[in-house]
Design a protein around this motif. Sequence first.
Motif, PDB file in Angstrom:
ATOM      1  N   GLN A 147      -4.996   0.652  39.272  1.00 17.32           N
ATOM      2  CA  GLN A 147      -4.414   0.834  40.811  1.00 17.32           C
ATOM      3  C   GLN A 147      -2.748   1.294  40.578  1.00 17.32           C
ATOM      4  N   LEU A 148      -2.347   2.265  39.829  1.00 13.16           N
ATOM      5  CA  LEU A 148      -1.326   2.999  39.730  1.00 13.16           C
ATOM      6  C   LEU A 148      -1.011   3.802  41.017  1.00 13.16           C
ATOM      7  N   HIS A 149      -0.120   3.682  41.871  1.00  8.83           N
ATOM      8  CA  HIS A 149       0.435   4.774  42.834  1.00  8.83           C
ATOM      9  C   HIS A 149       1.858   5.145  42.683  1.00  8.83           C
ATOM     10  N   GLU A 150       1.986   6.198  43.162  1.00  4.79           N
ATOM     11  CA  GLU A 150       3.312   6.646  43.103  1.00  4.79           C
ATOM     12  C   GLU A 150       4.305   6.103  44.263  1.00  4.79           C
ATOM     13  N   VAL A 151       5.691   5.733  43.938  1.00  4.92           N
ATOM     14  CA  VAL A 151       6.387   5.337  44.971  1.00  4.92           C
ATOM     15  C   VAL A 151       7.345   6.608  45.308  1.00  4.92           C
ATOM     16  N   ARG A 177      11.641  -7.604  36.760  1.00  5.84           N
ATOM     17  CA  ARG A 177      11.444  -6.096  36.835  1.00  5.84           C
ATOM     18  C   ARG A 177      10.911  -5.597  35.403  1.00  5.84           C
ATOM     19  N   ILE A 178       9.929  -4.824  35.298  1.00  8.80           N
ATOM     20  CA  ILE A 178       9.112  -4.661  34.066  1.00  8.80           C
ATOM     21  C   ILE A 178       9.144  -3.090  34.165  1.00  8.80           C
ATOM     22  N   PHE A 179       9.471  -2.240  33.094  1.00 17.04           N
ATOM     23  CA  PHE A 179       9.308  -0.838  33.195  1.00 17.04           C
ATOM     24  C   PHE A 179       8.339  -0.480  31.834  1.00 17.04           C
ATOM     25  N   MET A 180       7.754   0.528  31.981  1.00 17.19           N
ATOM     26  CA  MET A 180       7.166   1.206  30.733  1.00 17.19           C
ATOM     27  C   MET A 180       6.773   2.536  31.130  1.00 17.19           C
ATOM     28  N   PRO A 181       6.721   3.181  29.970  1.00 18.58           N
ATOM     29  CA  PRO A 181       6.293   4.860  30.085  1.00 18.58           C
ATOM     30  C   PRO A 181       4.630   4.819  30.906  1.00 18.58           C
ATOM     31  N   ARG A 182       4.343   5.701  31.508  1.00 14.22           N
ATOM     32  CA  ARG A 182       3.195   6.062  31.989  1.00 14.22           C
ATOM     33  C   ARG A 182       2.280   6.895  31.144  1.00 14.22           C
ATOM     34  N   TYR A 183       1.859   6.558  29.955  1.00 15.93           N
ATOM     35  CA  TYR A 183       1.061   7.329  29.122  1.00 15.93           C
ATOM     36  C   TYR A 183      -0.126   7.830  29.838  1.00 15.93           C
ATOM     37  N   GLY A 184      -0.614   9.086  29.363  1.00 12.62           N
ATOM     38  CA  GLY A 184      -1.970   9.737  29.760  1.00 12.62           C
ATOM     39  C   GLY A 184      -3.275   8.856  29.378  1.00 12.62           C
ATOM     40  N   ASN A 185      -3.098   8.048  28.597  1.00 11.17           N
ATOM     41  CA  ASN A 185      -4.041   7.099  28.057  1.00 11.17           C
ATOM     42  C   ASN A 185      -4.458   5.658  29.040  1.00 11.17           C
ATOM     43  N   ILE A 186      -3.449   5.517  29.991  1.00  9.51           N
ATOM     44  CA  ILE A 186      -3.485   4.634  30.986  1.00  9.51           C
ATOM     45  C   ILE A 186      -4.263   4.883  32.138  1.00  9.51           C
ATOM     46  N   ASN A 187      -5.345   4.122  32.201  1.00 13.08           N
ATOM     47  CA  ASN A 187      -6.468   4.449  33.467  1.00 13.08           C
ATOM     48  C   ASN A 187      -5.739   4.042  34.708  1.00 13.08           C
ATOM     49  N   GLU A 188      -5.443   5.007  35.474  1.00 12.82           N
ATOM     50  CA  GLU A 188      -4.464   4.930  36.671  1.00 12.82           C
ATOM     51  C   GLU A 188      -5.485   4.267  37.782  1.00 12.82           C
ATOM     52  N   PRO A 228      -2.605  -8.534  38.294  1.00 11.60           N
ATOM     53  CA  PRO A 228      -2.840  -9.422  39.465  1.00 11.60           C
ATOM     54  C   PRO A 228      -2.944 -11.052  39.341  1.00 11.60           C
ATOM     55  N   ARG A 229      -3.139 -11.345  38.092  1.00 12.15           N
ATOM     56  CA  ARG A 229      -3.320 -12.906  37.713  1.00 12.15           C
ATOM     57  C   ARG A 229      -1.886 -13.360  37.925  1.00 12.15           C
ATOM     58  N   GLU A 230      -0.924 -12.680  37.349  1.00  9.47           N
ATOM     59  CA  GLU A 230       0.576 -13.022  37.537  1.00  9.47           C
ATOM     60  C   GLU A 230       1.352 -12.713  38.523  1.00  9.47           C
ATOM     61  N   ARG A 231       0.880 -11.849  39.492  1.00  5.70           N
ATOM     62  CA  ARG A 231       1.665 -11.373  40.636  1.00  5.70           C
ATOM     63  C   ARG A 231       2.876 -10.666  40.223  1.00  5.70           C
ATOM     64  N   ILE A 232       2.770 -10.027  39.163  1.00  6.82           N
ATOM     65  CA  ILE A 232       4.036  -9.309  38.534  1.00  6.82           C
ATOM     66  C   ILE A 232       3.796  -7.791  38.490  1.00  6.82           C
ATOM     67  N   GLN A 233       4.942  -7.102  39.077  1.00  9.13           N
ATOM     68  CA  GLN A 233       5.002  -5.811  39.464  1.00  9.13           C
ATOM     69  C   GLN A 233       5.325  -4.845  38.199  1.00  9.13           C
ATOM     70  N   VAL A 234       4.928  -3.861  38.014  1.00  3.16           N
ATOM     71  CA  VAL A 234       5.329  -2.923  36.670  1.00  3.16           C
ATOM     72  C   VAL A 234       5.564  -1.434  37.175  1.00  3.16           C
ATOM     73  N   TYR A 235       6.736  -1.084  36.841  1.00  5.08           N
ATOM     74  CA  TYR A 235       7.195   0.238  37.142  1.00  5.08           C
ATOM     75  C   TYR A 235       6.894   1.176  36.041  1.00  5.08           C
ATOM     76  N   PHE A 236       6.180   2.484  36.384  1.00  3.80           N
ATOM     77  CA  PHE A 236       6.001   3.411  35.387  1.00  3.80           C
ATOM     78  C   PHE A 236       6.745   4.522  35.406  1.00  3.80           C
TER      79      PHE A 236
END
Length: 269
Positions: free
Chosen positions: A56-60, A41-52, A85-93
């Motif tokens: 394709q970020l979406h709220e859970v 599992r990967i977690f990082m902050p959702r900074y405002g300069n990340i292009n949602e 996509p290329r790694e099929r790794i999910q990131v939580y923001f």
Amino acid sequence: MNGKKILFVSSELVPYLPENQVSLMSYEAPRMVNSNGGQIRIFMPRYGNINERRHQLHEVIRLSGMNLVINDMDMPLIIKVASIPRERIQVYFIDNEEYFKRKSTFFDKDGNLHEDNDERAIFFAKGVVETVKKLNWSPDIIHVHGWLASLVPLYLREFYKDELLFADSKIVTSVYDKGFDGELSSTALEKITYDGISEEHISELKSPDYNNLLKVAVRYSDAVILASEQVPEPVSDFAKSLDKPVLPFVSFQETEEAYAQFYETEVLK
């Protein structure tokens, strides 16, 4: 690493932010574990300069909705996810309108540290732990990257010390070269002790500069990785003075083998 569960907590990650040592290794270490049969599992902050939209970020909704108390203030926690996509790794923001909406990471347009970086770090640490609790996912290793994530070991070992989900988790902190000049807010220590954390073992945060933040992270970790060739000497000396495993700097080409061996033989022994 087959079957091992590793939680990666990072202040920066490619492809969502520009490439640097922290953001690149925060991607490569999970990729390595994922490709060798580990669960991540990967977690990082959702900074405002990340292009949602582009990423394709979406709220859970089921993970969002709680309030975290930061220095006597209720701050809403929003959780978003995206996939690499290329790694099929999910990131939580970890998101919050007050702390992460601004179109920058750590500094304002004049190059000054955001005045509330200390509160953002506390919110991020609590947000990660509370979300993992909701996921009911007990990691074997929690690997921390980047100074904004540096309060995670402290909060896990003190504020969440009675949380059984993390009772057997081992914490690894990667230490990088200098992350910022100057200091965070002069009230950072006061905001942390508000959470019932004793000042005794975090007295360095009376002067909350980069080196002292990392010293606290190292103290509350089970193992340390020197992830840059030029780690600040006070931090590397402090890490080596403690009775815990330290992985010296290795080249990028050696990372996969060195990290896997360190996890298996030093962290999980």
